[in-house]
Design a protein around this motif. Structure first.
Motif: not given
Length: 313
Positions: A138, A140, A168, A170-172
């Protein structure tokens, strides 16, 4: 006394008639996370490319770790990690193989390189994806892999160019936590982003540049004190007279007071108890009011006031 990691003095870079960097100065000390901000075309990327000696420049001096930076300064470059905005990976290599390749550019000892690669995979939490190819990841995960490739050789200076673009929340969050961990482990970091809340969250100091110049330099709170509007007060109030509005304008630190649609908007420059002073005036004059709230300036407000609001290419 902190050690200087990057020192840029009077840097000038021209492209024919265009001055991309105009006598730019910057000093980055060991242990800092420096946010380098600027609108599109401000000269950020050009400055970083000059810093890495990927571009020649017309005037100035650049030192890294106390030594002059040159195209062949491989002893300096091995201690620098670069994570570019555009993900740069090999589609034909797995997660492990990508990190191993980039780490191998700096670490020739196979045993040590294997250790570093494993630590990088664990650091970005890609253990379960180690055999995946980039096309299976993905956005992220790709960003986290990109970071792992840039930091696996354990550089002392890390340049992160918008590492959280198009990921997204969460990844950030995971990426920002990772950057703070890198800093705690001894890395000095230059961080560029258009996400002002990220910069305010992780950067110990911020530089705003535009048109190739260093326009502002300081902590987030120091930059906020540089702009005229330090506080905006909103109060719902009925039937406020022009005389009342005029009197409020005369209060200490108030430079603007406007009343429309039953809402009073007061803007203040400096001061620490502005809201109390405005409310005291209303109470002393038997003026009933309803909802009250106060807003302090954001880093985005500072950025727009310093660089302007016109659209950039």
């Amino acid at each position: 006394m902190n050690t200087s990691v990057v020192k840029i003095e009077n840097l000038v870079k021209r492209y024919k008639e265009l001055i991309a960097v105009d006598h730019f100065n910057l000093n980055l000390e060991e242990g800092e996370i420096l946010g380098l901000l600027g609108p599109n075309g401000s000269g950020k990327t050009t400055t970083l490319n000059c810093l890495l000696s990927l571009l020649t420049y017309d005037k100035g001096n650049i030192e890294v770790f106390g030594k002059k930076m040159r195209p062949d300064s491989y002893d300096l470059k091995k201690d620098i990690g670069v994570v570019l905005q555009n993900v740069a990976l090999f589609d034909s290599l797995t997660v492990y193989e990508n990190i191993d390749f980039f780490c191998g550019l700096y670490i020739t000892d196979k045993k040590l390189r294997k250790q570093y690669v494993e630590e990088a995979i664990e650091f970005v939490e890609l253990t379960e994806f180690r055999k995946f190819y980039p096309r299976k990841l993905s956005g992220g995960l790709l960003r986290r892999l990109n970071i792992a490739c840039g930091i696996a050789h354990k550089p002392k200076l890390i340049i992160l160019d918008e590492p959280t673009v198009a990921v997204d929340p969460q990844s950030r969050n995971k990426i920002l936590e990772g950057i703070l961990d890198l800093n705690k482990n001894g890395a000095t970091i230059i961080y560029t982003s258009h996400y002002m809340e990220e910069v305010e969250q992780i950067c110990s100091r911020i530089v705003i540049m535009d048109k190739g110049k260093n326009l502002a330099n300081g902590t987030a709170n120091e930059l906020k004190m540089m702009i005229k509007n330090n506080e905006t007060i909103y109060i719902d109030v009925l039937n406020l007279s022009n005389e009342n509005v005029g009197n409020i304008k005369q209060l200490n630190h108030v430079y603007s007071a406007d009343y429309s649609n039953n809402q009073l908007v007061v803007k203040c420059n400096g001061g620490t108890h502005n809201l109390i002073h405005v409310m005291n005036y209303l109470q002393d004059n038997n003026i009933n009011f309803g909802r009250v709230h106060s807003e302090l300036p954001t880093l985005n407000d500072v950025f727009l006031e310093i660089t302007g609001k016109e659209l950039r290419d």
